[in-house]
Design a protein around this motif. Structure first.
Motif, PDB file in Angstrom:
ATOM      1  N   PRO A  43     -12.423   9.403  25.152  1.00 25.23           N
ATOM      2  CA  PRO A  43     -13.881   9.539  25.001  1.00 25.23           C
ATOM      3  C   PRO A  43     -14.429  10.598  25.955  1.00 25.23           C
ATOM      4  O   PRO A  43     -13.858  10.860  27.011  1.00 25.23           O
ATOM      5  CB  PRO A  43     -14.411   8.156  25.383  1.00 25.23           C
ATOM      6  CG  PRO A  43     -13.243   7.242  25.271  1.00 25.23           C
ATOM      7  CD  PRO A  43     -12.029   8.059  25.547  1.00 25.23           C
ATOM      8  N   GLU A  44     -15.536  11.172  25.566  1.00 24.84           N
ATOM      9  CA  GLU A  44     -16.171  12.229  26.361  1.00 24.84           C
ATOM     10  C   GLU A  44     -17.201  11.656  27.334  1.00 24.84           C
ATOM     11  O   GLU A  44     -17.855  10.665  27.027  1.00 24.84           O
ATOM     12  CB  GLU A  44     -16.885  13.214  25.436  1.00 24.84           C
ATOM     13  CG  GLU A  44     -15.950  14.027  24.563  1.00 24.84           C
ATOM     14  CD  GLU A  44     -15.120  15.020  25.343  1.00 24.84           C
ATOM     15  OE1 GLU A  44     -15.651  15.620  26.305  1.00 24.84           O
ATOM     16  OE2 GLU A  44     -13.942  15.194  24.996  1.00 24.84           O
ATOM     17  N   ILE A  45     -17.307  12.305  28.458  1.00 18.24           N
ATOM     18  CA  ILE A  45     -18.373  12.014  29.424  1.00 18.24           C
ATOM     19  C   ILE A  45     -19.012  13.356  29.759  1.00 18.24           C
ATOM     20  O   ILE A  45     -18.328  14.286  30.175  1.00 18.24           O
ATOM     21  CB  ILE A  45     -17.834  11.340  30.696  1.00 18.24           C
ATOM     22  CG1 ILE A  45     -17.326   9.947  30.364  1.00 18.24           C
ATOM     23  CG2 ILE A  45     -18.911  11.268  31.767  1.00 18.24           C
ATOM     24  CD1 ILE A  45     -16.927   9.125  31.560  1.00 18.24           C
ATOM     25  N   SER A  46     -20.319  13.425  29.577  1.00 23.47           N
ATOM     26  CA  SER A  46     -21.030  14.686  29.799  1.00 23.47           C
ATOM     27  C   SER A  46     -21.285  14.920  31.290  1.00 23.47           C
ATOM     28  O   SER A  46     -21.183  13.999  32.106  1.00 23.47           O
ATOM     29  CB  SER A  46     -22.368  14.665  29.058  1.00 23.47           C
ATOM     30  OG  SER A  46     -23.255  13.744  29.672  1.00 23.47           O
ATOM     31  N   ASP A  49     -23.921  12.594  32.334  1.00 22.20           N
ATOM     32  CA  ASP A  49     -23.393  11.250  32.596  1.00 22.20           C
ATOM     33  C   ASP A  49     -22.824  11.170  34.011  1.00 22.20           C
ATOM     34  O   ASP A  49     -23.080  10.213  34.744  1.00 22.20           O
ATOM     35  CB  ASP A  49     -22.292  10.881  31.597  1.00 22.20           C
ATOM     36  CG  ASP A  49     -22.796  10.584  30.202  1.00 22.20           C
ATOM     37  OD1 ASP A  49     -24.002  10.345  30.020  1.00 22.20           O
ATOM     38  OD2 ASP A  49     -21.960  10.590  29.265  1.00 22.20           O
ATOM     39  N   GLY A 173     -26.103   4.351  28.614  1.00 18.93           N
ATOM     40  CA  GLY A 173     -25.116   5.132  27.876  1.00 18.93           C
ATOM     41  C   GLY A 173     -24.073   5.777  28.786  1.00 18.93           C
ATOM     42  O   GLY A 173     -22.888   5.826  28.446  1.00 18.93           O
ATOM     43  N   GLU A 176     -21.707   3.040  29.807  1.00 18.99           N
ATOM     44  CA  GLU A 176     -20.867   2.690  28.656  1.00 18.99           C
ATOM     45  C   GLU A 176     -19.785   3.741  28.450  1.00 18.99           C
ATOM     46  O   GLU A 176     -18.625   3.406  28.196  1.00 18.99           O
ATOM     47  CB  GLU A 176     -21.717   2.550  27.391  1.00 18.99           C
ATOM     48  CG  GLU A 176     -22.557   1.298  27.374  1.00 18.99           C
ATOM     49  CD  GLU A 176     -23.559   1.248  26.233  1.00 18.99           C
ATOM     50  OE1 GLU A 176     -23.712   2.270  25.499  1.00 18.99           O
ATOM     51  OE2 GLU A 176     -24.203   0.196  26.065  1.00 18.99           O
ATOM     52  N   ASN A 177     -20.149   5.013  28.579  1.00 17.38           N
ATOM     53  CA  ASN A 177     -19.172   6.094  28.413  1.00 17.38           C
ATOM     54  C   ASN A 177     -18.079   6.027  29.485  1.00 17.38           C
ATOM     55  O   ASN A 177     -16.908   6.269  29.187  1.00 17.38           O
ATOM     56  CB  ASN A 177     -19.863   7.455  28.428  1.00 17.38           C
ATOM     57  CG  ASN A 177     -20.700   7.679  27.189  1.00 17.38           C
ATOM     58  OD1 ASN A 177     -20.516   7.031  26.172  1.00 17.38           O
ATOM     59  ND2 ASN A 177     -21.646   8.604  27.273  1.00 17.38           N
ATOM     60  N   LYS A 180     -15.783   3.185  28.515  1.00 15.10           N
ATOM     61  CA  LYS A 180     -14.974   3.556  27.352  1.00 15.10           C
ATOM     62  C   LYS A 180     -13.793   4.405  27.792  1.00 15.10           C
ATOM     63  O   LYS A 180     -12.674   4.225  27.317  1.00 15.10           O
ATOM     64  CB  LYS A 180     -15.813   4.332  26.334  1.00 15.10           C
ATOM     65  CG  LYS A 180     -16.758   3.478  25.527  1.00 15.10           C
ATOM     66  CD  LYS A 180     -17.587   4.343  24.595  1.00 15.10           C
ATOM     67  CE  LYS A 180     -18.697   3.549  23.947  1.00 15.10           C
ATOM     68  NZ  LYS A 180     -19.612   4.414  23.186  1.00 15.10           N
TER      69      LYS A 180
END
Length: 193
Positions: A43-46, A49, A173, A176-177, A180
C-alpha cells in the motif's frame, strides 16, 4: 474439509499456502473472506500522510503506555479469540489485564514497533524488513493471519481522544494507511514460512 480450507483450495488451487499463492484470510466483519496476495505491491503512503503521522506521534508518545494498554484491552474485549492466542494472558480475566505487567510490556513493545515504523517511513526498506521479520515471528507463535488487521482500528480508536483537537478524516486516513502498510509486510512475512 472445513469451509475455510475449501475456499482456500478454490482460490489457491491447493490447501497449501506459499508466497506465490493467495493466503485466504477473514475480513474484519468475519462474514466475508478476502485474499492476501504477497505478489501485489505494498500500500502507498503519501508525503502528507508521513507528515501527519510524525506530527501526531509526537503527541501520542506522551501517553504511549496508556494508549498501548487501552489498545490491547479494547482488542481483547472486542475480539476474545485474540486474547486466547496470547499464552501469557490466557489465565487472566480481561478486566484485570489493564494492571498486568505482562500486558504493559507487550503493549510497550507494540508501541515501540509503531514508533520504528513511523520513523522508517523515510527508509521503506528498513520498514519492510522490520515488519516482515515481525510477521515471521508471529507465524512462529501460531498467530492467525486474520488477527493482524485487528490492531490498526483498535489503535486508531485509542489515539483519537489524545488527538481530538487535530483529528480529521485525513488524519484517520493517514493512520489507516500506516497500518495497511504494516499489516501488508507482516502478512507477507507470515506467508513466507
Amino acid at each position: 474439509m472445513s469451509l475455510l480450507k475449501r475456499i482456500k483450495r478454490s482460490v489457491t488451487g491447493s490447501s497449501q499456502t506459499s508466497e506465490k499463492k493467495l493466503a485466504v484470510i477473514r475480513s474484519k466483519n468475519k462474514e466475508t473472506l478476502t485474499a492476501f496476495d504477497p505478489q501485489n505491491p505494498p500500500p502507498e503512503i503519501s508525503a502528507r500522510d508521513v507528515e501527519i503521522l510524525k506530527e501526531c506521534w509526537k503527541i501520542v508518545q506522551q501517553n504511549v503506555a496508556e494508549v498501548g494498554i487501552i489498545t490491547f484491552v479494547g482488542l481483547f474485549e472486542t475480539h476474545p479469540e485474540v486474547h486466547d492466542a496470547f499464552m501469557s494472558f490466557r489465565a487472566i480475566n480481561t478486566s484485570d489485564l489493564e494492571y498486568n505487567a505482562i500486558l504493559r510490556k507487550h503493549a510497550l513493545r507494540v508501541m515501540g514497533t509503531v514508533d520504528k515504523c513511523i520513523y522508517r517511513l523515510d527508509n521503506r526498506d528498513k520498514l519492510r524488513e522490520l515488519m516482515t521479520e515481525l510477521g515471521i515471528r508471529h507465524k512462529n507463535y501460531s498467530v492467525k493471519i486474520e488477527f493482524i488487521e485487528l490492531m490498526g482500528p483498535q489503535f486508531i480508536s485509542s489515539i483519537k481522544p489524545h488527538l481530538e483537537t487535530l483529528w480529521t478524516d485525513e488524519y484517520e486516513g493517514a493512520w489507516e494507511n500506516l497500518f495497511k502498510l504494516m499489516c501488508y509486510y507482516m502478512k507477507k512475512g507470515m506467508c513466507s514460512i
